[in-house]
Enzyme design. Structure first.
Site, PDB file in Angstrom:
ATOM      1  N   GLY A  61       0.881  -1.170   0.024  1.00  0.00           N
ATOM      2  CA  GLY A  61       0.044   0.068  -0.131  1.00  0.00           C
ATOM      3  C   GLY A  61       0.859   1.246  -0.010  1.00  0.00           C
ATOM      4  O   GLY A  61       0.547   2.382   0.555  1.00  0.00           O
ATOM      5  N   HIS A  77      -7.231   3.550  20.772  1.00  0.00           N
ATOM      6  CA  HIS A  77      -6.446   4.337  21.322  1.00  0.00           C
ATOM      7  C   HIS A  77      -6.906   4.631  22.820  1.00  0.00           C
ATOM      8  O   HIS A  77      -5.992   4.351  23.548  1.00  0.00           O
ATOM      9  CB  HIS A  77      -6.330   5.722  20.449  1.00  0.00           C
ATOM     10  N   ARG A 101      -6.433  21.039  19.490  1.00  0.00           N
ATOM     11  CA  ARG A 101      -6.058  19.422  19.239  1.00  0.00           C
ATOM     12  C   ARG A 101      -5.528  19.080  20.378  1.00  0.00           C
ATOM     13  O   ARG A 101      -4.372  19.682  20.920  1.00  0.00           O
ATOM     14  CB  ARG A 101      -5.274  19.288  17.861  1.00  0.00           C
ATOM     15  N   LEU A 152       1.211  18.203  38.025  1.00  0.00           N
ATOM     16  CA  LEU A 152       0.437  18.110  38.965  1.00  0.00           C
ATOM     17  C   LEU A 152      -0.091  19.295  39.863  1.00  0.00           C
ATOM     18  O   LEU A 152       0.739  20.265  39.968  1.00  0.00           O
ATOM     19  CB  LEU A 152       1.364  17.289  40.233  1.00  0.00           C
TER      20      LEU A 152
END
Ligand SMILES: NC(=O)C1=CN([C@@H]2O[C@H](COP(=O)(O)OP(=O)(O)OC[C@H]3O[C@@H](n4cnc5c(N)ncnc54)[C@H](OP(=O)(O)O)[C@@H]3O)[C@@H](O)[C@H]2O)C=CC1
Ligand SMILES: O=C1O[C@H](COP(=O)(O)O)[C@@H](O)[C@H](O)[C@H]1O
Length: 596
Positions: free
Chosen positions: A114, A344, A445, A488
């Site tokens: 591919g 995912h 994003r 944190l």
């Protein structure tokens, strides 16, 4: 059906031929020592201030002196101390050992099936080049492209060259290296189901492999899933390595539901053994995901907190600020749940929530991950919110809706957004909501894990916190991308004579701490295949468990033709997602105004 020998016609059993990292010239003092518990040899380098040295990846065991920030003055030889340590750490990934000579002398052929496609151009060839560039490719490597499109070797090289970049900073010989790499790239046109065409490919490979004792072959199936099986069949019969191992990288999607997954799986097993198959989930190759187990298991301060006793909820968030433009045809028959959540995000959850594995060996880790998936409660449809983006015209800038894409069927109800709550029914996680959220065409994003802790019981400072205690609770954020880092959130006293509390963060930003280029996930994963390291690849039973969870949800959505809630392109997504979080007394961390 194949026996343990893997691909039909393979002379060697996978695993009979031990694999090591490629040999790269080392400083004179570097010398091989015995393997660590992973069965991988290590290199001892006098300059590493390390207790142990070992491979990169999850098994990384090199401990570096972290006292000096990367902004510190250069060392006496002019090198940034952390850069130097990273360079040494990277060299340790190029393991040498008992079989280094084999590696050095064997030929390696990587076939991208591919090769004319999007993923090949965008990710696979650049990753192969980066591996070579970093000196991690075995000496005798060649790259082959295979697809139906007609192309000469030179046209193929031009196609690849267009997507190669010299991303590895400050190296001067990139042009030369690129030429050297491209000279080792060849193209063979052929039909995907044709054993004859794969034989022709094999004959060409043999020409470049013939001077070596053995030839190892990797096939990357970068093709639509509808042709995975025929390619596996034709390639295994026509082009398996006659002398070395043959490994096959299989891209997602691994089916659309339990039934199609079972079929795909059974069909592939006709041609490939489990040992040969590397089912890729590129999120597992991301730097911060690899670091997840290090963070938890190599730091005393985290592991004891990793349970329902201290953690109120865990959020795994994926968002993209672009839509499916151009990929609508593919996307519409999958949707966001199959595209992102089932693979995912669920992989991240299983890695996050697993019990301590017996060792860092691939099977030990995957055994623990699959237990998490099997312990998950069936997903309640009341805990699922789906959405689809609509067009938006803001300040004169027009953004298309999902349905505006010409490749999307009119009136499609395909979800481009989904949020859901999942629960793990074991003693560690009982009652802790794992909130998963993924969407296209959102505000930004990002991909991140947020761990929201419980509030401090009987907090002496509750009167000073000026908000509800849960909001002032600690939150650990693992920022997968962009701006990789870990922080944190803590409560701290504002300096000064007063006593006012300030929520702030202990911040490990990778860009300020490490001035190094982070390798692309595909680089790491392809290198792992070459090295026979399966820790970051998905086992069949993990997928089986994943589909068992998601198939009923998908059936409900699709059979009932559930209507997704519309949200504007570039927004924070459907309001329903906020109600879902609120149902569990939680706020999405990425939506908090005080996300410092
Ligand atoms: N693109 C991406 O970002 C991602 C892709 N993936 C997965 O990777 C694999 C490859 O993806 P991608 O490169 O985008 O795929 P493409 O659609 O670009 O297909 C790859 C190649 O396969 C051949 N091909 C395409 N459609 C067909 C068909 N119907 N029948 C036979 N051959 C066909 C074409 O080559 P030719 O005509 O020359 O034979 C094409 O160049 C897929 O499994 C995809 O799900 C996974 C994650 C991300
Ligand atoms: O697998 C996929 O991942 C990409 C997102 O990957 P990233 O590494 O760029 O975050 C996503 O866009 C695509 O839809 C999906 O198939």
């Amino acid at each position: 059906m194949l026996g343990r020998d893997g691909l039909r016609g393979m002379a060697l059993v996978e695993g009979m031929h031990p694999v090591t990292r490629p040999v790269v010239p080392l400083p004179a003092a570097g010398k091989p020592v015995r393997s660590n518990g992973l069965g991988k040899p290590q290199v001892q380098r006098p300059s590493v201030s390390a207790a142990t040295a070992g491979p990169s990846s999850l098994g990384a065991a090199t401990i570096l002196d972290r006292d000096t920030p990367s902004t510190a003055a250069p060392s006496s030889n002019g090198a940034d101390p952390i850069d130097a340590q990273i360079a040494i750490s990277n060299q340790n990934a190029r393991i040498e050992g008992d079989n280094a000579e084999d590696w050095h002398h064997n030929a390696l052929s990587v076939v991208v099936v591919g090769a004319s496609g999007d993923l090949a151009k965008k990710k696979i060839f650049p990753a192969l080049f980066a591996i070579f560039y970093e000196g991690m490719m075995p000496k005798h490597f060649n790259i082959y492209g295979f697809a139906r499109s007609n192309m000469s070797d030179d046209e193929f090289r031009d196609l690849i060259a267009a997507s190669l970049t010299c991303r590895v900073d400050q190296k001067e010989d990139c042009g030369d290296k690129m030429e050297y790499f491209l000279d080792r790239c060849f193209y063979q046109p052929g039909q995907y189901g044709s054993e004859e065409d794969f034989k022709k490919l094999s004959d060409r490979m043999t020409e470049t492999e013939q001077h070596q004792n053995k030839a190892d072959r990797v096939f990357y199936l970068s093709i639509p899933p509808s042709i995975f099986t025929q390619v596996a069949g034709a390639a295994s019969k026509g082009a398996s390595s006659p002398s070395g191992w043959t490994r096959v990288i299989v891209e997602k999607p691994f089916g659309k539901d339990t039934e199609s997954f079972n079929k795909l799986s059974a069909d592939l097993y006709q041609h490939l053994s489990e040992e040969q198959m590397y089912r890729i989930d590129h999120y597992l190759g991301k730097e911060l995901i690899e670091n997840l187990t290090v963070l938890r298991f190599a730091n005393l301060v985290f592991e004891p907190l990793w349970s329902r006793q201290f953690i109120r909820n865990v959020q795994v968030i994926f968002s993209e600020n672009f839509g499916t433009e151009g990929r609508g045809g593919y996307f519409d028959s999958y949707g966001i749940i199959r595209d992102v959540l089932q693979n995912h995000l669920l992989q991240i959850v299983s890695l996050f929530a697993m019990e301590t594995p017996t060792s860092l060996a691939a099977e030990d880790i995957r055994d623990e991950k699959v237990k998490v998936l099997r312990n998950m409660l069936p997903i309640n449809m009341d805990d699922v919110v789906i959405g689809q983006y609509k067009g938006r015209n803001k300040h004169g800038v027009k953004k298309p809706g999902y349905l505006d894409d010409k490749t999307v069927p009119a009136g499609s109800r395909c979800p481009t957004f989904c949020a859901m709550a999942m629960f793990i029914n074991n003693s560690r996680w009982d009652g802790v909501p794992f909130l998963l959220k993924a969407g296209k065409a959102l505000k930004s994003r990002t991909a991140e894990i947020r761990v929201q802790f419980r509030h401090v019981p009987g907090n002496l400072y509750s009167a000073k916190l000026n908000q509800d205690l849960d909001r002032a609770a600690n939150e650990l954020v693992i920022k997968i991308q962009p701006d990789e880092g870990i922080y944190l959130k803590i409560n701290n006293k504002l300096p000064g004579l007063g006593l006012t509390l300030d929520q702030t963060k202990l911040d490990l930003s990778y860009s300020s701490r490490y001035k190094t280029h982070l390798p692309d996930a595909y680089e790491r994963l392809i290198l792992d295949v070459i090295n026979g390291d399966k820790r970051l690849f998905i086992r069949n039973d993990e997928l089986e468990a994943a589909w068992k969870l998601f198939t009923p949800v998908l059936q409900e959505i699709e059979n009932r033709e559930m209507k997704p809630e519309l949200y504007p392109y570039g927004s924070r997504g459907p309001v329903g997602a906020h109600y879902l979080a609120a149902k569990y007394g939680v706020r999405w961390g990425d939506a908090l105004a005080n996300d410092i």
